[in-house]
Design a protein around this motif. Structure first.
Motif, PDB file in Angstrom:
ATOM      1  N   SER A   1      -5.737   3.404   6.477  1.00 31.94           N
ATOM      2  CA  SER A   1      -5.946   2.218   5.666  1.00 31.94           C
ATOM      3  C   SER A   1      -6.807   2.167   4.489  1.00 31.94           C
ATOM      4  CB  SER A   1      -6.563   1.647   6.988  1.00 31.94           C
ATOM      5  OG  SER A   1      -7.680   2.308   7.414  1.00 31.94           O
TER       6      SER A   1
ATOM      7  N   ASP B   1       0.879  -1.160   0.101  1.00 31.92           N
ATOM      8  CA  ASP B   1      -0.053  -0.037   0.062  1.00 31.92           C
ATOM      9  C   ASP B   1       0.835   1.349   0.061  1.00 31.92           C
ATOM     10  OD1 ASP B   1      -2.209  -1.059   0.279  1.00 31.92           O
ATOM     11  OD2 ASP B   1      -2.450  -1.295   2.149  1.00 31.92           O
TER      12      ASP B   1
ATOM     13  N   GLN C   1     -12.577   0.807   3.163  1.00 32.01           N
ATOM     14  CA  GLN C   1     -11.558  -0.399   3.358  1.00 32.01           C
ATOM     15  C   GLN C   1     -12.250  -1.671   2.578  1.00 32.01           C
ATOM     16  OE1 GLN C   1     -10.593  -1.383   7.417  1.00 32.01           O
ATOM     17  NE2 GLN C   1      -9.847   0.606   7.779  1.00 32.01           N
TER      18      GLN C   1
END
Ligand SMILES: Cc1ncc(COP(=O)(O)O)c(C=O)c1O
Length: 383
Positions: free
Chosen positions: A87, A63, A248
């Motif tokens: 996130s 990421d 997410q």
């Protein structure tokens, strides 16, 4: 031997023009869509210092490095009104790879994707690469390239999966207003579609236009993938660094597409991007001031050629998309070849940007004023 998916893609008119331009000297280039200024020094120094510390030799987390994702989330909250958590952020190889991952994560073979036309041709190719079907909806040029909401609604079928657009737009420079994008959001929610945005030019918005990130609408949280880049904002074209934001539940699938394409974004570029976000933002203001000046100059020069071109004033980006009024403009590739061969002016044929791009040319004002004047002096002599 070659897949159906790739063989159906036509040769790019943009690349054809770039190839032809190389045969001439002293070309007045209005065909570049990349910033011609260099990357600011403090960003380069961020990269050099990371190299010297020895932190750029391996892969980063898929990421992206945590400090960068933190800074990106902060920027998304501050400038885009997207209530982002690190996130939900994935750093990508430019916006392009993030967009490709998003399309791969959402589109199954045969799925339909609604795109405005004209639009950035790479979006259309990305849908084709995923074996999806691009459904192009003409923008209303006379209304400043506005969405035609009735046509969007009418085009929805059981196979429609997503709506994909860029704002500010390449090639038209249109900044879709908040109220139009809220209608797009309603359509997406009613039909359970994903919206995929490309906000590459978010900081270059002029006059009283405002950039609106559709991902800031809370109800759209699970129906929106937003992509951004350092390429334009910080003149970092060659660093290949951008990012994706999504809920997410969605981003975990985009990540699965990202790994086989990239593993991670270039680590040295991630440190450069960190320096860009943490350092002074004066460079962005300087680029903005320059593009505003060159936009105004290009509009003034086009006004002098009003029997040849008609244009919508771009509210953003550093691109504009005049319609060619003279007969030979009906074939935009032939018209661009004429400009190149007869007066060494390089422009991009409108046909490269979707079916309603024909009869137009794309002109880029991310160049020095001299380049614009040189090109228009030559066009004034020709017409
Ligand atoms: C609308 C748009 N999106 C994305 C890109 C490319 O972005 P990146 O360099 O971040 O891949 C461009 C470059 O011209 C563009 O015009």
């Amino acid at each position: 031997m070659i897949s159906q998916r790739v063989s159906q893609m036509k040769k790019s008119a943009i690349h054809e023009m770039t190839r032809l331009s190389k045969q001439y000297e002293d070309v007045a280039f209005l065909s570049w869509a990349k910033p011609t200024s260099g990357t600011p020094d403090h960003i380069r120094e961020g990269a050099i210092s990371a190299i010297q510390k020895g932190v750029t030799d391996g892969y980063s987390p898929t990421d992206g490095i945590p400090e960068l994702r933190e800074e990106i989330a902060k920027k998304l909250r501050r400038d885009n009104n997207i209530q982002a958590d690190p996130s939900e952020v994935m750093v990508s190889v430019g916006a392009i790879e993030g967009l490709a991952d998003a399309v791969m994560a959402v589109i199954d073979p045969g799925d339909e994707v609604i795109l405005p036309t004209p639009t950035y041709s790479t979006h259309i190719r990305q849908v084709l690469l995923a074996s999806g079907k691009p459904v192009t909806i003409p923008l209303i040029e006379e209304k400043g390239f506005a969405w035609d909401m009735d046509r969007v609604k009418d085009s929805i079928t059981p196979k429609t999966k997503a709506i994909m657009y860029c704002s500010p737009s390449n090639p038209t420079g249109t900044v879709f207003p908040e109220q139009e994008l809220r209608q797009i959001a309603d359509i997406a929610l009613k039909n359970n579609l994903m919206i995929i945005t490309d906000e590459a030019y978010e900081y270059f918005v002029f006059d009283d236009h405002k950039h609106f990130s559709i991902g800031s609408i809370p109800e759209l949280k699970k129906n929106c993938i937003s992509t951004f880049t350092f390429t334009k904002t910080y003149a970092m074209t060659g660093w290949r660094i951008g990012y994706v934001h999504a809920d997410q539940e969605v981003i975990q699938h985009i990540r699965k597409a990202h790994i086989p394409f990239a593993i991670c974004a270039p680590v040295v570029s991630q440190y450069a991007a960190l320096a860009a976000l943490q350092g002074s933002q004066k460079c962005v203001q300087d680029f903005y001031d320059h593009y505003l000046r060159t936009r105004n100059l290009m509009c003034d020069r086009l006004d002098q050629l009003d029997s040849v071109f008609e244009y919508q004033k771009p509210g953003g980006s550093y691109l504009m998309f005049p319609k060619v009024l003279v007969e030979e403009g009906k074939d935009s590739l032939a018209f661009c070849k004429k400009l190149l061969t007869e007066i060494q002016v390089s422009a991009t044929p409108g046909i490269a940007f979707g079916p309603t791009g024909e009869s137009h040319i794309r002109l880029s004002f991310c160049v020095e004023e001299d380049m614009i004047n040189k090109a228009f002096d030559r066009m004034e002599r020709l017409f």
